[in-house]
Design a protein around this motif. Structure first.
Motif, short mmCIF file in Angstrom:
data_model
loop_
_atom_site.label_atom_id
_atom_site.label_comp_id
_atom_site.label_asym_id
_atom_site.label_seq_id
_atom_site.Cartn_x
_atom_site.Cartn_y
_atom_site.Cartn_z
N ARG B 133 -14.76 6.80 -6.00
CA ARG B 133 -13.34 6.70 -6.30
C ARG B 133 -13.02 7.40 -7.62
NH1 ARG B 133 -12.19 2.00 -4.42
NH2 ARG B 133 -13.25 0.92 -6.09
N ASN B 134 -13.86 7.19 -8.61
CA ASN B 134 -13.63 7.82 -9.91
C ASN B 134 -13.62 9.33 -9.81
OD1 ASN B 134 -13.12 5.87 -11.77
ND2 ASN B 134 -15.26 5.31 -12.00
N VAL B 135 -14.60 9.86 -9.09
CA VAL B 135 -14.68 11.31 -8.93
C VAL B 135 -13.44 11.82 -8.21
CG1 VAL B 135 -15.88 13.16 -7.74
CG2 VAL B 135 -17.17 11.45 -9.01
N VAL B 136 -13.10 11.15 -7.12
CA VAL B 136 -11.97 11.62 -6.32
C VAL B 136 -10.67 11.52 -7.11
CG1 VAL B 136 -10.60 11.05 -4.31
CG2 VAL B 136 -13.06 11.17 -4.12
N GLU B 137 -10.54 10.47 -7.91
CA GLU B 137 -9.29 10.33 -8.67
C GLU B 137 -9.19 11.34 -9.80
OE1 GLU B 137 -8.92 6.25 -9.85
OE2 GLU B 137 -8.14 5.64 -7.89
N ALA B 138 -10.32 11.93 -10.19
CA ALA B 138 -10.26 12.96 -11.24
C ALA B 138 -9.86 14.31 -10.65
CB ALA B 138 -11.60 13.08 -11.94
N LEU B 139 -9.95 14.44 -9.32
CA LEU B 139 -9.65 15.73 -8.70
C LEU B 139 -8.23 16.24 -8.99
CD1 LEU B 139 -11.46 15.55 -5.25
CD2 LEU B 139 -12.06 16.88 -7.26
N PRO B 140 -7.20 15.39 -8.90
CA PRO B 140 -5.87 15.91 -9.17
C PRO B 140 -5.75 16.56 -10.54
CG PRO B 140 -5.70 13.76 -8.17
CD PRO B 140 -7.16 14.00 -8.43
N SER B 141 -6.29 15.88 -11.58
CA SER B 141 -6.15 16.49 -12.90
C SER B 141 -7.03 17.72 -13.00
CB SER B 141 -6.46 15.50 -14.00
OG SER B 141 -7.66 14.82 -13.74
N GLY B 142 -8.15 17.72 -12.30
CA GLY B 142 -8.98 18.92 -12.25
C GLY B 142 -8.21 20.07 -11.63
N LEU D 12 -15.40 6.55 -22.34
CA LEU D 12 -15.95 6.83 -23.67
C LEU D 12 -16.07 8.33 -23.85
CD1 LEU D 12 -17.20 5.27 -26.10
CD2 LEU D 12 -19.41 5.79 -25.08
N LEU D 13 -16.59 8.96 -22.83
CA LEU D 13 -16.79 10.41 -22.86
C LEU D 13 -15.44 11.11 -23.02
CD1 LEU D 13 -19.42 12.00 -22.53
CD2 LEU D 13 -18.66 12.55 -20.22
N ALA D 14 -14.47 10.63 -22.27
CA ALA D 14 -13.14 11.24 -22.33
C ALA D 14 -12.58 11.16 -23.73
CB ALA D 14 -12.21 10.54 -21.34
N TRP D 15 -12.71 9.98 -24.33
CA TRP D 15 -12.23 9.83 -25.72
C TRP D 15 -12.96 10.79 -26.65
CZ3 TRP D 15 -8.11 7.96 -27.83
CH2 TRP D 15 -7.37 6.96 -27.17
N LEU D 16 -14.26 10.89 -26.43
CA LEU D 16 -15.07 11.76 -27.27
C LEU D 16 -14.55 13.19 -27.19
CD1 LEU D 16 -17.63 11.09 -28.93
CD2 LEU D 16 -18.90 12.33 -27.16
N VAL D 17 -14.34 13.65 -25.96
CA VAL D 17 -13.85 15.02 -25.74
C VAL D 17 -12.55 15.23 -26.50
CG1 VAL D 17 -12.84 16.57 -24.05
CG2 VAL D 17 -14.98 15.39 -23.54
N VAL D 251 -11.97 20.52 -18.87
CA VAL D 251 -12.59 19.29 -19.36
C VAL D 251 -11.58 18.49 -20.20
CG1 VAL D 251 -14.31 18.39 -20.96
CG2 VAL D 251 -14.95 20.10 -19.26
N VAL D 252 -10.86 19.20 -21.06
CA VAL D 252 -9.90 18.50 -21.91
C VAL D 252 -8.78 17.87 -21.08
CG1 VAL D 252 -8.21 18.78 -23.75
CG2 VAL D 252 -10.41 19.93 -23.89
N VAL D 253 -8.29 18.64 -20.10
CA VAL D 253 -7.20 18.10 -19.29
C VAL D 253 -7.66 16.87 -18.51
CG1 VAL D 253 -5.65 18.55 -17.38
CG2 VAL D 253 -6.02 20.30 -19.09
N ILE D 254 -8.83 16.96 -17.92
CA ILE D 254 -9.34 15.83 -17.14
C ILE D 254 -9.53 14.62 -18.06
CG2 ILE D 254 -11.28 14.99 -15.77
CD1 ILE D 254 -11.55 17.81 -14.68
N ALA D 255 -10.05 14.86 -19.25
CA ALA D 255 -10.28 13.76 -20.18
C ALA D 255 -8.95 13.09 -20.56
CB ALA D 255 -10.98 14.27 -21.43
N THR D 256 -7.95 13.92 -20.86
CA THR D 256 -6.64 13.37 -21.22
C THR D 256 -6.09 12.52 -20.09
OG1 THR D 256 -6.29 15.52 -22.21
CG2 THR D 256 -4.45 13.99 -22.23
#
Ligand SMILES: Nc1ncnc2c1ncn2[C@@H]1O[C@H](COP(=O)(O)OP(=O)(O)OP(=O)(O)O)[C@@H](O)[C@H]1O
Ligand SMILES: Nc1ncnc2c1ncn2[C@@H]1O[C@H](COP(=O)(O)OP(=O)(O)OP(=O)(O)O)[C@@H](O)[C@H]1O
Ligand SMILES: [Mg+2]
Ligand SMILES: [Mg+2]
Lengths: 530, 315, 532, 269
Positions: B133-142, D12-17, D251-256
């Motif tokens: 779910r986490n991976v899939v939910e990151a897809l839109p922002s990717g 945590l990683l996202a915040w770090l980025v 990476v930055v966009v995804i983290a945000t």
């Protein structure tokens, strides 16, 4: 096999997460069983774990919940830990479920017929034709007490009243021909007349079809009247169980005793005699009318509230009670007619003047879950009206909470961290903050279990005695009317059908509809059976 | 119902007119002079003033602004947007020429994007594994974080130049549209997927889903029969808004894949300050935007019975 | 430099037939060849029309084409052309003096009724008219001397004077959107034109009047040429490598070497005319100071640009004229060299003192130079950035605005007051291009006026004007040298940067693509080994 | 609350980025010893190595250094775009939804017009009129996103305005402005905030896209979108020039976005 009950829950314990690796127990080691043809009532205050228990039994717990221990067996078949796929064969066709809120429990974009057919189809022993399914679904709708099944079949949920929706849900629960029905407060959202019809219906089904019923309710009156056995639940545990008579005659648990004592049906007079009643008029409405696009919600209604008294408005759902209350409190504008608060005519005020008059005229909403801003702490909620009028606020919040029997520790909580009863008490404290002369309460206690309800009613009556408040009290529960009201107005279809002092109206109802309402009060016969 | 339709149509007409007018104003705010742009910039100083006059007269750029506006509006009402300043072609034919390609590309990409978004939402809702779910939910922002031209070029490098599965440019045959469709669909899918994931989650935890569970429905059945339809309704509105922007917004995809289309036409028209062409395109885009949203407004009540009640009430 | 047909023809006898898939960056916005300012438009126009004369790309000499011979009066205001008699349009109508007259008239004056612009007005300034004493003699008359007209009659770049049939000239601009109606005398005719995507030409049967100097007899070898518009450099290159196309123009600088390594042939020709130049605004602070102008000429490293930005196809500018233009002289030994020390000395002497951040100032005003450039050529931005880096080191703050053509055009209108440097180039293979660009009465690229500090404007006018007054090779050469001396050395009005080039990469089976004097391509002599 | 948020490793990683990138923007010299402007002509197009993490560009400038220094321009621009779109869009949507009636109709028609005009046109006009700078591009991007923010906000406000607690606030005597600021706004923002997180990506990409079309920031200023746009020409030969800054951007966009989702979940409790 024959000795196994329809449903047996053994030592079930369920937790909710409360932060990192911490869990709070919602159900702590509950055991219960339901036999064929038996109606078992599960009563308990709000938040005691009733819904959680029922969800656990059907395997419908929210994903965050965790079953710590215990087992569930249907007719001796252990289903504990079954996945959704296996449970799908049990649900619907072995156990039927009637959810709490009819308004959200039907798919808004599908016709009722379709939704019932699905229930038929999923649980049909062998595949049938479309016509078979249709016939079975119609049959089920009729069984659930919908006379006009053909029409309902074609309708969408939003085209039905709450009672009809609830019956459609019963039809869905029945469609799979289950051996046991679990009903989670199936009537608490409905007015007494509809409630009676539905409960009568469930009882009839039990007799005719011999199915078992597990009925969750917060209304002890309902439980006492309808059940074979009663389980009383408190803080996740069964504190008392036994046949109705036994519970009624020799309650062993303190909480049960409090519940019994708090039941409105246990009283026949007012909670406390009204010493502050005067002959003066606090609020007077004349010939109020209001139409919405299709509905004539209010037809030339009159109402007079005497200073220092409580005036109850009763009537079935859609009778126009909330519309009337809304106009009295200045939320809704009437199409015609006038409202006077003291000497001021409310209907003629502009926005600024209306604001001023609110110091004296406050309102409490029906639903404590939606009337408090979820982002405000209790302190901010209670202080909001004080700030609005620039009244000094030092210490007032704590004082007000004390008045509604909450201690200071609640000041920093958010509404989400309170139970329903506590929320309603906060709402009342907020309404009292400005020391208003008139308080309009729209079904303010309907959603609460009897013990909390009793507390609040007592509070209202005490406040009235102390400071001579006047109340307009909208309710569908005539039992409550008897506890606190001085006068009562009965409404039907937007019109006032009867009005007068409570004793008069209750002892000698003039109108047929008033008589029906009185008949429908649950637990009415308790006193006589005792 | 008739009133509802009339109301929505009136609004659509207003939007088109306002877009026309606003564009006219915008083009006048631009610092460049459309006449200058007809000449090679390095030769600009050499162009005799009388030649410049003559050209300006040719296109009516010498008339007072309000007169020009009235003139264009009048003609536009009869469907005549004049001729492109740059090429002399009638604006309508220049647009119609590239229209089929554009429609195919934008509509196709939108469909693909919606399918992908629904797919993402379905997986996110139906999976029981948190990491999936986490991976899939990151897809839109990717999806919204990779520039279209970069993804287009990379896709070309792999599927066209390395593997030779699809042609790299041109527009002959269905095979040639596959890569542009995918490229264009990626960023469009992002916001739609984001919306769908949320509404799927909301609907999946709603009361009627519990009822379905209790009926004995399976997870897949619930998602397909109950959640999918109800959760997809809001996406319809978003898709409508997106489509308008897709038409003119596909310029980068069109450029990378060397396809003809309204996007490139728009870019060129703005670049060369081809006033009649820009106006024609804007009106065309506004009309299609209005039509699509009108269509959405009109079919929404058919899909959502609750809306039907609202519409009936407005009769 | 100037690689062309010669080497390709060595491979053997040309094969007839086949389709050439060609790629370029731009597209034709209209099939009308007399119209248009981009490369695709002039390139394709050149292959469907012919001109009166042909300029030899190697020598710059004007040689016969549709005109067999010509003479002109001493004042250079009247040019008489004797036309070939065997030339026909592709619809069969004859090419004759009446056609020349009709074409030139419309070319210069346009036709308001038909919506045709005066496309040739700036190429033929002072055009009075064309007389037709007989069917095959055309006399073109001008109001003032125009030495460059002879070259103009061979012009193959923007808005070129290629001849269209009388029926075509009667068409409105909208009707000219139909390629089938565009009738020329060229070696190819339109098969189709798809805006934004491609133009397809097919061989003209019976063509046999290619310019004598390219030594091609008869019809074109290729049956068909497809000009594919592919805007992205990486897609053009990828398509060439994967075999989808046979040849591509506009090869990215970083792709040249890898393509050559893969066995593709790279051919190129520097664009004739001026180099890419930094024209100084002589009116505006601080470029009104000749020390600043000279310091900029000396202040940047030619080697760095050659190494990082340019390929073998390009070269660093050694004059304001490209080496292929007759009259070109080399200034790399004098003012166009990298000499930061001398540049600093010049600035020191002129009172420019380095500030805390290294940027110089005089009387409290910073040495900030604002440049306006065009982003159309990939090489421009990095080349200017490289200059910028070097100038920072000697204390000049060069600020770059490198923008697309329309914005450039909009800004050029305000260049006199807003920009110290305009950076562009002009493509015309004739030394008179200097007069066109810098003549105070013409382009006046340095914004000279009577009170320009330290500049004798009359001298500039006279020196540049000479280029239009003579066609004697020796005199022209001298005039060109004098003009360059003035612009580069005496007044330092321009700092040339690099010589742009047109670069083609093609598969090894493609032969005979010709670059003409304006570096446009002709395909009459092109062929493919496989004939497919 | 913060501590709980940090328990998930991804978060945590996202915040770090995000923190690192903010660090780049504030004090780039701490993260790289190379200059973003001065190139080493001998090292033109050097591939990624221990020396040059992202490789070098044509002029031999260190691409990692250019990315680090570019963070400032890019983040400022993004912030600007998001603030404009979010600020104005939200305000417009709030006013429309809150006042209702004619004001609502009028505002929403204007919003429709903005949605109907191609945003490319809007962006190109803004940049041409105001001049080429990353901030002007961001302004253009922000302006063209106002309409969608307004739409979402209005829908949200409409649903909140009819909530009982809003009516209750009126009933308590709170004025209109008070109700709007204290109840309507805070309870309407969550969807818009989610949209704002996506807008971060959209804004950077729009800047890159305009760079692709030739409307980039003036050289030699480094900027992420432009790094990607200009590197694309060399993708076949020197792929890192475009891909590495592109990856950094993604990476930055995804983290945000990840962080903004965590906020939303926090609130909906
Ligand atoms: N999703 C959840 N997360 C955390 N705690 C929960 C959740 N759902 C319920 N609880 C808590 O579990 C306890 C039992 O809740 P449950 O809904 O079973 O009560 P109930 O007896 O059905 O009450 P009511 O009469 O109000 O419906 C309550 O204290 C409640 O706050
Ligand atoms: N905003 C509205 N728009 C249209 N119709 C309305 C609106 N509010 C109420 N009605 C209609 O007016 C009638 C009276 O409604 P009202 O809410 O006053 O009933 P009620 O007596 O309070 O019922 P309940 O017991 O269910 O609360 C109903 O038929 C209802 O459907
Ligand atoms: Mg419950
Ligand atoms: Mg009500």
């Amino acid at each position: 096999m024959t000795h196994d009950p329809l449903l047996r829950i053994t030592d079930l314990a369920i937790d909710y997460p409360a932060g990192r690796r911490r869990w709070t127990p919602a159900v702590r080691g509950v055991s219960l069983h339901v036999e064929p043809g038996e109606l078992v009532a599960l009563v308990g205050e709000s938040g005691s774990g009733k819904t959680t228990l029922v969800q656990g039994a059907l395997g419908l717990l929210p994903p965050v919940a965790r079953r710590r221990s215990g087992s569930i067996a249907y007719s001796g078949v252990e289903v504990t830990g079954w996945n959704d796929k296996r449970m799908a064969r049990v649900r619907g066709n072995y156990v039927g479920f009637i959810p709490q809120d009819p308004n959200t429990s039907l798919n808004p974009t599908k016709r009722i017929g379709h939704q019932v057919i699905e229930a038929v189809r999923f649980n049909a022993p062998r595949p049938g034709t479309a016509a078979d399914y249709r016939a079975a679904a119609l049959e089920s709708l009729r069984t659930a007490g919908l006379q006009d099944a053909e029409r309902v079949f074609q309708q969408f949920p939003h085209e039905l009243s709450g009672g009809m929706k609830q019956r459609a849900l019963i039809a869905i629960a029945l469609a799979g021909h289950p051996k046991i029905i679990v009903a989670d407060e199936p009537t608490s959202a409905l007015d007494v007349t509809v409630q009676k019809v539905i409960l009568d219906h469930l009882a009839g089904l039990r007799e005719r079809l011999g199915i078992g019923i597990l009925l969750v309710t917060h209304d002890l009156g309902v439980a006492l009247e309808r059940a074979d056995r009663i389980l009383v639940m408190r803080a996740g545990e069964i504190v008392e169980h036994g046949p109705v008579r036994q519970i009624l005659d020799q309650p062993t648990d303190d909480y049960t005793r409090r519940l019994l004592a708090a039941s409105p049906a246990q009283h026949h007079g007012r909670l406390r005699d009204n010493t502050s009643a005067t002959g003066l008029v606090a609020l007077e409405a004349r010939a109020l009318s209001k139409s919405y696009k299709h509905v004539h919600a209010l037809k030339t209604a009159d109402l007079v509230v005497r200073k220092g008294t409580t005036h109850a408005i009763v009537g079935e759902s859609g009778a126009g009670k909330s519309t009337l209350a809304g106009i009295l409190a200045g939320f809704t504008t009437a199409d015609s007619g006038t409202v006077h608060v003291g000497a001021t005519e409310l209907t003629a005020l502009n926005r600024r003047e209306l604001r001023t008059i609110r110091r004296d005229l406050q309102f409490v909403f029906q639903n404590p879950y939606t009337s408090l801003d979820p982002r405000f702490t209790v302190r901010r909620l209670v202080e909001e009206p004080l700030r609005a009028f620039g009244v000094p606020i030092e210490g007032r919040a704590a004082e007000l909470l004390k008045a509604v029997a909450l201690d200071e520790s609640y000041l920093n909580r958010l509404p989400g961290q309170l139970s329903g009863g506590q929320r309603q008490r906060v709402a009342i404290a907020r309404a009292l903050a400005l020391n208003p002369g008139i308080l309009v309460l729209d079904e303010a206690v309907s959603a609460l279990d009897v013990s909390v309800q009793a507390q609040i009613l007592q509070l209202l009556v005490d406040l009235q005695a102390e400071s001579g408040l006047s109340y307009v009290f909208v309710t569908h529960d005539l039992g409550v009317v008897r506890l606190i009201a001085d006068d009562v107005t009965v409404m039907k279809d937007g019109a006032v059908v009867e009005t007068g002092p409570v004793e008069e109206v209750f002892h000698a109802p003039q109108h047929d509809y008033t008589r029906r309402l009185l008949d429908a009060i649950p637990g009415r016969d308790l006193r006589s059976t005792r | 119902m008739l009133r509802y339709v009339a109301l929505k149509t009136g609004r659509a007409a207003f939007v088109v007119w306002a877009a026309f007018t606003l564009t006219f104003v915008l083009l006048f705010v631009l610092p460049a002079n459309p006449v200058d742009l007809l000449f090679d910039p390095t030769e600009l100083n050499t162009v005799p003033p009388e030649v410049r006059e003559q050209v300006a007269d040719n296109y009516g750029f010498n008339k007072p602004v309000l007169l020009q506006y009235a003139d264009r509006l009048g003609h536009a009402l009869t469907g005549d947007f004049g001729s492109s300043v740059q090429s002399g072609r009638p604006v309508a034919s220049a647009i119609l020429d590239v229209l089929p390609e554009t429609l195919l590309l934008s509509a196709g990409a939108l469909v693909l994007a919606v399918l992908a978004a629904v797919g993402i939402a379905l997986v996110a809702t139906s999976t029981r594994r948190a990491w999936v779910r986490n991976v899939v939910e990151a897809l839109p922002s990717g999806a919204v974080s990779v520039p279209v031209f970069l993804s287009g070029i990379l896709i070309l490098q792999v599927f066209s130049f390395k593997l030779g599965w699809f042609p790299a440019f041109g527009d002959d045959g269905p095979r040639s549209i596959v890569l542009p469709l995918i490229t264009l669909a990626i960023p469009v899918a992002g916001p739609i997927a984001q919306l769908l994931v949320r509404s799927f989650a909301t609907e999946f935890h709603s009361g009627y889903v519990t009822t379905s569970w209790a009926k004995g429905a399976t997870r897949g059945g619930i998602i397909l029969r109950d959640v999918l339809r109800n959760a997809s309704l809001p996406a319809l509105t978003i898709a409508g808004i997106t489509f308008g922007n897709l038409i003119a917004g596909s310029v980068i995809t069109e450029t990378v894949f060397a396809r003809k289309g309204i996007g490139r036409l728009t870019q060129n028209a703005i670049n060369t300050l081809d006033v009649p062409l820009v106006q024609g395109i804007v009106v065309f885009v506004a009309v299609s935007f209005a039509l699509i949203n009108l269509f959405v407004d009109l079919i929404y009540p058919l899909l959502d019975p609750r809306m039907r009640a609202v519409v009936e009430a407005q009769k | 430099r100037g690689g062309s047909s010669a080497e390709a023809s060595d491979d053997g006898t040309p094969v007839r037939g086949g389709t050439l898939q060609f790629a370029l960056i731009d597209y034709q916005r209209s099939p009308d060849p007399q119209w248009g300012t981009n490369y695709a438009e002039s390139l394709i126009g050149n292959n469907i029309t012919d001109k009166l004369t042909w300029q030899d790309p190697d020598t710059g000499e004007i040689t016969p084409w549709l005109a067999q011979s010509w003479e002109y009066n001493k004042e250079l205001t009247q040019f008489t052309f004797h036309l070939r008699k065997d030339v026909t349009f592709s619809d069969g109508t004859p090419f004759d003096a009446a056609v020349v007259k009709a074409n030139f008239d419309q070319y210069v004056h346009g036709d308001q009724k038909l919506g045709i612009n005066p496309n040739g007005a700036s190429l033929l300034p002072g055009y009075l008219g064309t007389d037709t004493p007989d069917q095959y003699t055309a006399v073109v008359r001008f109001a003032k001397p125009l030495a460059s007209f002879l070259q103009a009659s061979s012009f193959t770049a923007n808005a070129q004077p290629g001849f269209l049939s009388l029926s075509t000239l009667k068409l409105s601009s909208a009707e000219r959107a139909d390629p089938k109606k565009i009738i020329g005398t060229g070696p190819f005719v339109y098969e189709s034109w798809e805006q934004q995507v491609k133009t397809v030409l097919v061989k003209r049967a019976g063509y046999h009047w290619a310019p004598a100097s390219i030594k091609h007899q008869g019809e074109a070898y290729l049956d068909r040429i497809v000009f594919n518009t592919i805007p992205e450099a990486s897609v053009r290159t990828g398509s060439l490598v994967s075999g989808t196309i046979d040849a591509t123009l506009d090869v990215g600088t970083t792709d040249e070497k890898p393509l050559a390594d893969k066995g593709f042939t790279i051919i190129s020709r520097g664009v004739s005319g001026t180099s890419i130049f930094f024209n100084f605004n002589s009116q505006l602070f601080p470029t009104n100071d000749i020390a600043v102008r000279k310091a900029i000429q000396l202040g940047w490293d030619r080697d760095a640009i050659t190494k990082t930005v340019l390929t073998d196809s390009y070269s660093v500018a050694t004059s304001v004229l490209a080496p292929s233009v007759s009259g070109y002289a080399d200034y790399s030994g004098s003012v166009l060299k990298y000499d930061p020390e001398q540049a600093k000395a010049l600035l020191d002497a002129a009172g420019w003192v380095p500030g805390p951040d290294g940027i110089r100032a005089k009387d409290g005003k910073r040495l900030t130079v604002k440049l306006l450039g065009i982003s159309n050529l990939v090489v421009n931005k990095p080349a200017y950035e490289s200059v910028q880096q070097d100038l920072t080191k000697i204390g000049i703050d060069l600020q770059l605005s490198v923008v697309p053509i329309p914005d450039y055009t909009a800004q050029v209108a305000k260049a006199k007051t807003d920009w110290n440097i305009t950076a562009a180039n002009r493509s015309r293979n004739d030394p008179a291009v200097l007069n066109l660009a810098y003549g105070p009465q013409l382009g006046n690229a340095s914004f000279l006026t009577a009170d320009s500090t330290g500049i004798d404007v009359a001298e500039v006018s006279a020196t540049l004007g000479k280029l239009e007054l003579t066609l004697d090779p020796a005199e022209r050469k001298a005039a060109a040298k004098a003009a360059q001396d003035l612009l580069l050395e005496k007044y330092a009005l321009v700092s040339p940067i690099y010589n742009p080039a047109q670069v083609i990469a093609h598969a090894d089976y493609v032969h005979g693509i010709i670059f003409d004097a304006q570096s446009r391509n002709h395909f009459v002599d092109a062929w493919k080994s496989d004939g497919k | 609350m913060i501590t709980r948020r940090l328990q998930q490793p991804v978060l945590l990683l996202a915040w770090l980025v995000v923190l690192v990138v903010i660090g780049w923007a504030v004090a780039p010299q701490l993260f790289t010893s190379y200059s973003p402007y001065a190139g080493d002509t001998a090292a033109s197009f050097a591939p990624p190595s221990a020396e040059h993490w992202f490789g070098t560009d044509r002029l031999g400038r260190d691409l990692f250094a250019r990315s680090v220094y570019g963070a400032h321009t890019t983040l400022t621009a993004t912030l600007l775009a998001v603030v404009i779109a979010f600020g104005i869009g939200t305000a417009v949507g709030l006013i429309a939804g809150f006042s209702g009636g004619i004001a609502d109709t009028a505002i929403m028609r204007v919003v429709d017009v903005f949605l109907a005009i191609p945003s490319l046109l809007l962006a190109m006009v803004v940049v041409s009129v105001l001049g080429y700078s990353t901030n002007n591009i961001a302004l253009a991007v922000g302006v063209s996103s106002i309409a969608s923010f307004a739409r979402v906000m209005r829908a949200q406000v409409l649903s909140v305005v009819h909530q009982d607690y809003v009516r209750a606030a009126y009933g308590l005597g709170v004025g209109r402005i008070g109700v709007m600021l204290r109840h309507v706004v805070p309870n309407s923002l969550s969807s818009v905030v989610a949209l704002a997180a996506l807008e971060v990506g959209t804004a950077v990409l729009a800047v890159a896209s305009l760079g692709f079309l030739g409307y980039g920031a003036p050289p030699p200023q480094p900027e992420w979108g432009l790094l990607v746009a200009e590197g694309r020409d060399y993708v076949a030969v020197h792929p890192w020039a475009s891909i590495l800054p592109g990856v950094a951007l993604a990476v930055v966009v995804i983290a945000t976005h990840r962080i903004s989702t965590s906020f939303r979940k926090e609130h909906s409790r």
